[in-house]
Write a protein that holds these residues in place. Structure first.
Motif, short mmCIF file in Angstrom:
data_model
loop_
_atom_site.label_atom_id
_atom_site.label_comp_id
_atom_site.label_asym_id
_atom_site.label_seq_id
_atom_site.Cartn_x
_atom_site.Cartn_y
_atom_site.Cartn_z
N VAL A 72 0.83 -1.20 0.00
CA VAL A 72 0.00 0.00 0.00
C VAL A 72 0.87 1.26 0.00
O VAL A 72 0.58 2.22 -0.72
N VAL A 73 1.93 1.26 0.81
CA VAL A 73 2.82 2.42 0.86
C VAL A 73 3.38 2.74 -0.51
O VAL A 73 3.54 3.91 -0.89
N ALA A 74 3.67 1.70 -1.29
CA ALA A 74 4.28 1.90 -2.60
C ALA A 74 3.34 2.53 -3.61
O ALA A 74 3.78 2.97 -4.68
N THR A 75 2.05 2.62 -3.31
CA THR A 75 1.09 3.17 -4.27
C THR A 75 1.02 4.69 -4.25
O THR A 75 0.33 5.29 -5.08
N GLY A 76 1.69 5.34 -3.32
CA GLY A 76 1.63 6.80 -3.27
C GLY A 76 2.75 7.39 -2.45
O GLY A 76 3.65 6.68 -1.99
N ARG A 77 2.69 8.72 -2.26
CA ARG A 77 3.72 9.41 -1.48
C ARG A 77 3.06 10.41 -0.55
O ARG A 77 1.94 10.89 -0.80
N ILE A 78 3.75 10.74 0.53
CA ILE A 78 3.30 11.77 1.45
C ILE A 78 4.34 12.87 1.42
O ILE A 78 5.45 12.73 1.95
N THR A 79 4.01 13.97 0.75
CA THR A 79 4.97 15.07 0.59
C THR A 79 4.35 16.38 1.07
O THR A 79 3.13 16.48 1.26
N PHE A 80 5.21 17.39 1.21
CA PHE A 80 4.78 18.63 1.84
C PHE A 80 5.29 19.84 1.06
O PHE A 80 6.30 19.76 0.36
N ALA A 81 4.59 20.94 1.27
CA ALA A 81 5.05 22.21 0.70
C ALA A 81 6.25 22.71 1.50
O ALA A 81 6.53 22.25 2.61
#
Length: 394
Positions: free
Chosen positions: A284-293
């Motif tokens: 599941v983690v590999a399906t997206g990213r958590i990024t920030f401004a």
């Protein structure tokens, strides 16, 4: 005496002559073998060492007495020593192979280009500084540190392929031991030497901590020694006045949702195993990213959607996870440390709000120490402003 009798006396007897030839041949053979024995043994030893090294055991030496071999040297474990013995036994010309009485067993940390690593505790803050050979080892070190941490965790773990992987078990045990004692102190591990520095409340506590650290270190490093340089704080009340840093970590003091149980999670009876949940989590983690401004720890809508999928995996499990916050390389290091931790806490708080047990969420900030892209471009910096989530499987 007649001529016939004289001829009969001089005629050689066939049996005696044959025996004499055999004895002479044996004597010559023994002489030749004696002259050749040492070169033969040296040749066998050279071939045996090559055989051992082909199995990855560079610390072995082999001696021969005739065709009987003895293996000497230092090995990471008895299993490795036995593998070397078997390799020697398989060398053509060797009759037997045994381990010498001078065999030494030492952890892999002592056999490679080991680098010192440092575990430092300041109140409820834990800092781990280490050099490891690859990304996998880095994640193992960070996971072990997070499992031992009950407050703020700072990881300064760099990757150098020439370095040996530090003993992760020893790191976790020592970190857990150090965090149970109030004050500011650190352990520096270099090979089998552990140097303990800092301050504690009294001389008895210094002795107890030294003995405990030695026992923990020897579980992984049998030859470990401890140089106890701990000092006693001159003003006893000073530490409690710092707002509770000398006591057990207070809920809400630094990481409201961080774990307070430092023991490794155990799978619930009848539940799926942590390993199986970890596998699903990784997918599941590999399906997206958590990024920030830039300069932000606010989650975006896309972050929340991705975290919802992660929460669905974790909600009913006993698996603990590390939420590692990161920053790009712009700005001062102290600000990046604070910002990276705030990002990890934001992701942890959201998962807790979605029903994931806060006791299984460990938030840590790693500043800009571990970029996944270049910091020379905006796209690279954006990728580095992230939170990575990984399982902490016991």
């Amino acid at each position: 005496m007649s001529l016939a009798q004289i001829v009969a006396l001089k005629r050689p007897r066939p049996v005696v002559f044959s025996v004499s030839l055999v004895v002479a041949w044996l004597l010559l053979a023994l002489l030749a073998f004696g002259l050749r024995r040492e070169p033969i043994e040296d040749e066998l030893a050279d071939r045996a060492v090559l055989a051992v090294r082909s199995h990855g055991q560079d610390g072995a030496q082999v001696s021969f007495d005739g065709r009987d071999a003895t293996v000497h040297g230092t090995f990471p474990s008895l299993t490795d020593a036995e593998a070397a013995r078997q390799a020697v036994a398989g060398v053509s010309g060797a009759r037997t192979a045994s381990l010498g009485s001078d065999i030494h067993i030492a952890p892999a940390l002592l056999l490679a280009a080991a680098r010192p690593f440092v575990i430092a505790v300041d109140g409820d803050s834990l800092t781990v500084t280490a050099t490891v050979p690859d990304r996998v080892a880095r994640e193992q070190v960070l996971g072990a540190a997070a499992a031992a941490s009950t407050g703020t965790l700072t990881g300064k773990v760099t990757v150098d392929p020439a370095a040996a992987a530090p003993p992760v078990t020893a790191l976790a045990d020592l970190a857990r031991t150090l965090t149970t004692v109030a004050g500011e102190h650190k352990a520096t591990i270099a090979g089998s030497s552990v140097v303990l520095e800092g301050s504690v409340a009294d001389a008895g506590e210094a002795t107890r901590l030294g003995v405990t650290v030695l026992a923990e270190a020897r579980r992984t490093l049998p030859a470990a020694t401890v140089d106890n340089r701990l000092t006693v704080r001159s003003v006893t009340p000073a530490l409690p006045a710092a707002g509770g840093a000398a006591t057990a970590p207070a809920a809400g003091a630094t990481t409201p949702r961080s774990v307070t149980d430092t023991s490794a999670p155990q799978p619930a009876a009848g539940a799926t195993t942590p390993q199986s949940v970890a596998g699903r989590l990784a997918s599941v983690v590999a399906t997206g990213r958590i990024t920030f401004a830039t300069d932000s720890s606010e989650l975006t809508e896309a972050d929340r959607v991705h975290l919802d999928r992660i929460a669905a995996v974790l909600r009913e499990s006993e698996l603990s996870v590390l939420l590692a916050g990161h920053a790009d390389a712009r700005g001062p290091g102290v600000l990046n440390e604070t910002l990276s931790l705030a990002r990890a806490r934001a992701a942890a708080a959201y998962l807790a709000d979605q029903g994931v047990s806060a006791d299984h969420l460990r938030a840590a900030g790693f500043a800009s120490e571990h970029p996944v892209a270049t910091n020379a471009t905006e796209a690279g910096r954006a990728a580095n402003r992230r939170v990575e989530i990984s399982a902490l499987v016991p």
